[in-house]
Scaffold this active site. Structure first.
Site, short mmCIF file in Angstrom:
data_model
loop_
_atom_site.label_atom_id
_atom_site.label_comp_id
_atom_site.label_asym_id
_atom_site.label_seq_id
_atom_site.Cartn_x
_atom_site.Cartn_y
_atom_site.Cartn_z
N SER A 63 0.79 -1.24 0.00
CA SER A 63 0.00 0.00 0.00
C SER A 63 0.82 1.29 0.00
O SER A 63 0.24 2.36 -0.21
CB SER A 63 -0.94 0.01 1.19
N LYS A 66 0.23 3.28 -2.95
CA LYS A 66 -1.00 4.05 -3.13
C LYS A 66 -0.73 5.55 -3.10
O LYS A 66 -1.48 6.34 -3.66
CB LYS A 66 -2.02 3.69 -2.05
N TYR A 188 -4.14 -2.76 -10.04
CA TYR A 188 -3.97 -2.55 -8.59
C TYR A 188 -2.98 -3.57 -8.00
O TYR A 188 -2.06 -3.20 -7.26
CB TYR A 188 -5.34 -2.65 -7.90
N TYR A 240 -4.64 3.57 8.10
CA TYR A 240 -5.99 2.99 8.29
C TYR A 240 -6.58 3.40 9.63
O TYR A 240 -6.54 4.57 9.98
CB TYR A 240 -5.92 1.46 8.13
N VAL A 258 1.37 -3.75 3.83
CA VAL A 258 1.38 -5.07 4.47
C VAL A 258 2.66 -5.86 4.19
O VAL A 258 2.86 -6.93 4.76
CB VAL A 258 0.14 -5.95 4.13
N1 GLU Z 1 -2.29 -5.32 -1.71
C1 GLU Z 1 -2.77 -5.20 -0.37
C2 GLU Z 1 -4.27 -5.47 -0.32
O1 GLU Z 1 -4.97 -5.09 -1.22
C3 GLU Z 1 -2.43 -3.84 0.17
C4 GLU Z 1 -2.82 -3.63 1.62
C5 GLU Z 1 -1.75 -2.91 2.41
O2 GLU Z 1 -0.57 -2.93 2.06
O3 GLU Z 1 -2.09 -2.31 3.44
O4 GLU Z 1 -4.75 -6.10 0.57
#
Ligand code: GLU
Length: 282
Positions: A63, A66, A188, A240, A258
């Site tokens: 993420s 992002k 994605y 988050y 993650v």
């Molecule tokens: N590719 C992961 C997902 O969609 C990213 C989540 C993250 O890194 O927090 O679950």
């Protein structure tokens, strides 16, 4: 105290601390990583670098990317994107479905999975060759041509991505996804699979510490105002449902992934990236 001493002290303390948590296992490829890796890398606004531990070993950015997809979407589409995504902290986990139903398919922010999927949808509309153009953009920010997607990781996530499939189908039902679902998910998962070292991440995020310009090349990527806003979203939404706590304890805009990476920005002063595959609950 100079930053080298501070980093050495942090590193020594980490080595003394009992490890907690486990690597993410819902993406099977990530469960194979040695959980005891630890790296930290600092890059000052003047371009001074210093790292310790596994700071030059690549790991899955997940993420953290992002922030870079948001940056490219703001750069190419501008303020229009905010018609389709909010800028409020979600207070819910990264892959939660609950708000989407009663907020009519508009994700709270671009860093929860639903929001990042909308950003990917926007980029698919904007870019002729999305994967090629996106990786080129990342390499430009990182000043490094040796940055790649990891196809094994993206395939592994795709094979188990039931939650993301649910999120995108829900948004499509509300008319907030324009491209075919499979294409958006594929893009994605690819952007999440990009691998970098702590050193490369600290370098990549330098523009956010420098009002939207890459300090060493002087290339302006986004405007000062856009860069400030990206930092504001990192501050409020980068972790988050732990964003408040991170802000309270650390106080810097940042983003987790993650894969176990966290990158943080101190505007005007430095960027810092850390990596430890063991995750906490959030
Ligand atoms: N590719 C992961 C997902 O969609 C990213 C989540 C993250 O890194 O927090 O679950």
């Amino acid at each position: 105290m100079d930053f080298k001493t501070i980093l050495q002290e942090v590193y020594a303390e980490i080595l003394r601390t009992k490890s907690k948590g486990q690597p993410a296992s819902y993406i099977p490829e990530l469960a194979n990583i040695n959980p005891d890796k630890f790296g930290i890398h600092f890059c000052s606004a003047q371009g001074n670098h210093y790292g310790l531990g596994d700071h030059q070993e690549k790991f899955s950015c997940q993420s953290i990317m992002k922030v870079i997809t948001l940056c490219l979407a703001i750069k190419t589409e501008g303020e229009e994107i905010w018609k389709r995504i909010g800028v409020e902290p979600s207070g819910t986990p990264f892959n939660s479905l609950v708000q989407l139903e009663y907020e009519h398919g508009i994700p709270r922010n671009p860093f929860i999975n639903a929001g990042a999927l909308v950003v990917c949808d926007i980029l698919l509309n904007q870019l002729d060759k999305p994967k090629e153009q996106f990786i080129e953009f990342v390499r430009r920010l990182a000043l490094n041509s040796n940055i790649q997607y990891n196809n094994k990781v993206s395939a592994s996530e795709k094979a188990h991505g039931y939650r993301n499939a649910a999120l995108i189908n829900m948004m499509k039902s509300f008319g907030n996804i324009e491209n075919p679902i499979e294409e958006v998910l594929d893009f994605y998962y690819s952007i999440c699979s990009i691998e970098m070292t702590c050193e490369e991440l600290a370098q990549t995020f330098q523009l956010f510490a420098n009002n939207g310009c890459i300090p060493s090349t002087k290339e302006r990527v986004v405007t000062t105002s856009q860069s400030k806003r990206i930092n504001a979203i990192m501050q409020c939404c980068g972790f988050y449902d732990e964003a408040g706590e991170f802000s309270f304890k650390v106080g810097l805009p940042g983003k987790s992934g993650v894969g176990g990476g966290i990158v943080a920005v101190c505007p005007g002063k430095y960027t810092v990236a850390v990596w430890s595959p063991r995750l906490n609950k959030k």
